[in-house]
Scaffold this active site. Sequence first.
Site, PDB file in Angstrom:
ATOM      1  N   ASN A 176       0.810  -1.215   0.000  1.00  0.00           N
ATOM      2  CA  ASN A 176       0.000   0.000   0.000  1.00  0.00           C
ATOM      3  C   ASN A 176       0.852   1.277   0.000  1.00  0.00           C
ATOM      4  OD1 ASN A 176      -2.383   1.412   0.047  1.00  0.00           O
ATOM      5  ND2 ASN A 176      -2.812   1.072   2.217  1.00  0.00           N
ATOM      6  N   HIS A 229     -14.449  -4.500  10.949  1.00  0.00           N
ATOM      7  CA  HIS A 229     -14.052  -3.205  11.511  1.00  0.00           C
ATOM      8  C   HIS A 229     -15.259  -2.326  11.791  1.00  0.00           C
ATOM      9  CE1 HIS A 229      -9.715  -2.846   9.785  1.00  0.00           C
ATOM     10  NE2 HIS A 229      -9.976  -4.070  10.157  1.00  0.00           N
ATOM     11  N   ARG A 269     -13.711  -5.455  15.605  1.00  0.00           N
ATOM     12  CA  ARG A 269     -12.709  -4.474  16.017  1.00  0.00           C
ATOM     13  C   ARG A 269     -13.405  -3.131  16.164  1.00  0.00           C
ATOM     14  NH1 ARG A 269      -7.657  -2.043  12.465  1.00  0.00           N
ATOM     15  NH2 ARG A 269      -9.117  -0.344  12.117  1.00  0.00           N
ATOM     16  N   TYR A 285      -5.947   7.633  12.884  1.00  0.00           N
ATOM     17  CA  TYR A 285      -6.183   6.319  12.277  1.00  0.00           C
ATOM     18  C   TYR A 285      -7.451   5.658  12.838  1.00  0.00           C
ATOM     19  CZ  TYR A 285      -6.089   1.418  11.402  1.00  0.00           C
ATOM     20  OH  TYR A 285      -6.471   0.169  11.023  1.00  0.00           O
ATOM     21  N   ASP A 301      -7.151  -1.809  17.566  1.00  0.00           N
ATOM     22  CA  ASP A 301      -5.848  -1.572  16.922  1.00  0.00           C
ATOM     23  C   ASP A 301      -5.247  -0.270  17.459  1.00  0.00           C
ATOM     24  OD1 ASP A 301      -3.660  -1.324  15.267  1.00  0.00           O
ATOM     25  OD2 ASP A 301      -4.763  -1.714  13.412  1.00  0.00           O
ATOM     26  N   HIS A 303      -2.275   0.760  16.555  1.00  0.00           N
ATOM     27  CA  HIS A 303      -1.562   1.273  15.382  1.00  0.00           C
ATOM     28  C   HIS A 303      -0.196   1.890  15.702  1.00  0.00           C
ATOM     29  CE1 HIS A 303      -1.889   2.484  11.015  1.00  0.00           C
ATOM     30  NE2 HIS A 303      -2.479   1.309  11.036  1.00  0.00           N
ATOM     31  N   GLU A 317      -3.852  -4.515  19.380  1.00  0.00           N
ATOM     32  CA  GLU A 317      -2.969  -4.723  18.226  1.00  0.00           C
ATOM     33  C   GLU A 317      -1.933  -3.610  18.126  1.00  0.00           C
ATOM     34  OE1 GLU A 317      -5.219  -5.222  14.661  1.00  0.00           O
ATOM     35  OE2 GLU A 317      -3.628  -4.383  13.412  1.00  0.00           O
ATOM     36  N   GLU A 361       1.962  -6.864  11.396  1.00  0.00           N
ATOM     37  CA  GLU A 361       1.517  -6.577  10.022  1.00  0.00           C
ATOM     38  C   GLU A 361       2.575  -5.832   9.213  1.00  0.00           C
ATOM     39  OE1 GLU A 361      -2.070  -4.317  10.927  1.00  0.00           O
ATOM     40  OE2 GLU A 361      -1.132  -2.522  10.149  1.00  0.00           O
ATOM     41  N   ARG A 413       0.729 -11.330  13.355  1.00  0.00           N
ATOM     42  CA  ARG A 413      -0.143 -10.780  12.306  1.00  0.00           C
ATOM     43  C   ARG A 413       0.517 -10.688  10.935  1.00  0.00           C
ATOM     44  NH1 ARG A 413      -4.511  -8.400  12.225  1.00  0.00           N
ATOM     45  NH2 ARG A 413      -3.897  -6.466  11.215  1.00  0.00           N
ATOM     46  N   HIS A 455      -3.038 -10.081   9.121  1.00  0.00           N
ATOM     47  CA  HIS A 455      -3.464  -8.821   8.529  1.00  0.00           C
ATOM     48  C   HIS A 455      -4.330  -9.108   7.299  1.00  0.00           C
ATOM     49  CE1 HIS A 455      -1.865  -4.861   6.516  1.00  0.00           C
ATOM     50  NE2 HIS A 455      -2.985  -4.627   7.155  1.00  0.00           N
ATOM     51  N   ASP A 499      -6.234  -3.245   1.602  1.00  0.00           N
ATOM     52  CA  ASP A 499      -5.090  -3.054   0.708  1.00  0.00           C
ATOM     53  C   ASP A 499      -4.377  -4.373   0.426  1.00  0.00           C
ATOM     54  OD1 ASP A 499      -4.632  -1.805   3.558  1.00  0.00           O
ATOM     55  OD2 ASP A 499      -2.674  -2.606   3.019  1.00  0.00           O
ATOM     56  N   GLU A 559      -8.246 -11.235   9.874  1.00  0.00           N
ATOM     57  CA  GLU A 559      -8.885  -9.940   9.613  1.00  0.00           C
ATOM     58  C   GLU A 559      -9.627  -9.999   8.276  1.00  0.00           C
ATOM     59  OE1 GLU A 559      -6.112  -6.704   9.332  1.00  0.00           O
ATOM     60  OE2 GLU A 559      -7.679  -5.185   9.445  1.00  0.00           O
ATOM     61  N   TRP A 602       1.880   7.182  12.440  1.00  0.00           N
ATOM     62  CA  TRP A 602       0.489   7.263  12.007  1.00  0.00           C
ATOM     63  C   TRP A 602      -0.288   6.042  12.487  1.00  0.00           C
ATOM     64  CZ3 TRP A 602      -1.691   3.934   8.072  1.00  0.00           C
ATOM     65  CH2 TRP A 602      -3.062   4.186   7.863  1.00  0.00           C
TER      66      TRP A 602
HETATM   67  C1  GCO Z   1      -5.166  -3.165  10.011  1.00  0.00           C
HETATM   68  C2  GCO Z   1      -4.092  -2.238   9.558  1.00  0.00           C
HETATM   69  C3  GCO Z   1      -4.463  -1.388   8.412  1.00  0.00           C
HETATM   70  C4  GCO Z   1      -3.245  -0.620   7.940  1.00  0.00           C
HETATM   71  C5  GCO Z   1      -3.208  -0.620   6.450  1.00  0.00           C
HETATM   72  C6  GCO Z   1      -1.975   0.083   5.930  1.00  0.00           C
HETATM   73  O1  GCO Z   1      -5.025  -3.626  11.128  1.00  0.00           O
HETATM   74  O2  GCO Z   1      -6.074  -3.432   9.258  1.00  0.00           O
HETATM   75  O3  GCO Z   1      -3.519  -1.547  10.622  1.00  0.00           O
HETATM   76  O4  GCO Z   1      -5.537  -0.573   8.729  1.00  0.00           O
HETATM   77  O5  GCO Z   1      -3.231   0.671   8.422  1.00  0.00           O
HETATM   78  O6  GCO Z   1      -3.250  -1.937   6.020  1.00  0.00           O
HETATM   79  O7  GCO Z   1      -1.856  -0.097   4.571  1.00  0.00           O
HETATM   80 MG    MG Z   2      -3.408  -2.966  12.181  1.00  0.00          MG
END
Ligand code: GCO
Ligand code: MG
Length: 403
Positions: A38, A123, A148, A160, A211, A213, A237, A263, A284, A313, A317, A340, A403
């Site tokens: 991505n 999600h 989630r 995010y 998550d 992040h 996560e 991920e 993940r 993951h 994307d 996921e 991010w």
């Molecule tokens: C998730 C991930 C995604 C990522 C994305 C980045 O847990 O699904 O954190 O939301 O941010 O895949 O390309």
């Molecule tokens: Mg994630």
Amino acid sequence: MDRIERCDVIVCSPGRNFVTLKITTSDGLVGWGDATLNGRELSVAAYLSEHVVPALIGHDASRIGDVWQFLYRGAYWRRGPVTMTAIAAVDCALWDIKGKRAGLPVYELLGGKAREGVLVYGHATGHDVAEMLDDVARYRDSGFRAIRAQAAITGIPNAYGAHTAGGVYDPADGSLPAVTNWDTPAYLEQAPAYLRAVRERFGFSFELLHDCHHRMTPNEAGQFGRSVEDLRLFWMEDPVPAENQEGYRLLRSRTSTPIATGEVLNSIWDVQTLITEQLIDYVRTSVSHSGGITHLRRIFDLAALYHVRSGSHGATDLSPASLSAALALDITIPNFGIQEFMEHRPETMEVFRVGYRFEDGYLIPSEAPGLGIEFDEEAAKRFPYDRKYLPVARLADGTLSDW
Ligand code: GCO
Ligand code: MG
């Protein structure tokens, strides 16, 4: 001998950018692999077309492990998302071909089903808590057994996970990197409270995930984990960035909330300490970013020795070709945890025709030979590549954050 005769790298954007590898053998069999990274899509496309494909033509398509070693050791340069995504695409395409040759779904070649379906999580989200709770209800009512939950944080509405309810989640939508904001104290105050609101409204009738992040330090993440222990999260996560695997020792000693990460990691060596020291509960790493079925299977086998389960993951994307390959592995391994599952946009599904289906909270893999995926090359032509970036995040004083 069935040789790799031709490889095509197809870049298209049906709702978002995808890179897809098509391998055709001398016997006319075709295999598909996802090569999408991505926001950096063309780097993998070029890695494949310029460096992998010329060296691949003529190889015996049945020798998947040997091709894997040839591409990994043969590059000299180790690991990394671009290399491992490119290798993954080749690996998955060759498994697809092997299944088609055998007339069997790939999960049969991996030992057959170890469970009836693959538990998935969706999600739920919202730009405020009420909207997020409605979205949780929507997922629960449509059959999800694991959800989630992410909501916007007052003061940092564009962080995010804070997309609006029912809206399509796709953070990679800027023609330049969008600048979002981050504020850890506000998050530490508000996120545990909105997760508590989920349990207060719905009880413990489904698995609840969250998550973080990659945005906290181990100490902050310890505080977060402790504050939600009674909510019995399935996992928190990416509480901290995972490059420093040892950083999880401190976190692990601070909270019993289960931890998932991986991920953005791409190889067995990137998760070795996390797994062998039992610093995480779920790994993940994904099939399309971690060297394909061949390599992810090794990661999961290592994980099984240390009570770590899978939790791959599967954001949008990662293409439906990636999800098809993930399901083949998920349904066969002994230490499966969860997968996921974000539904792809309708335009995406016009290009990727899949045989997997959602039933009662589980994904059921296609019974078709191979990975059960067909890529419509004509439809793909209608969706040309469109450069997009993931956002960046800055603190109130302008400092670039995670991010
Ligand atoms: C998730 C991930 C995604 C990522 C994305 C980045 O847990 O699904 O954190 O939301 O941010 O895949 O390309
Ligand atoms: Mg994630």
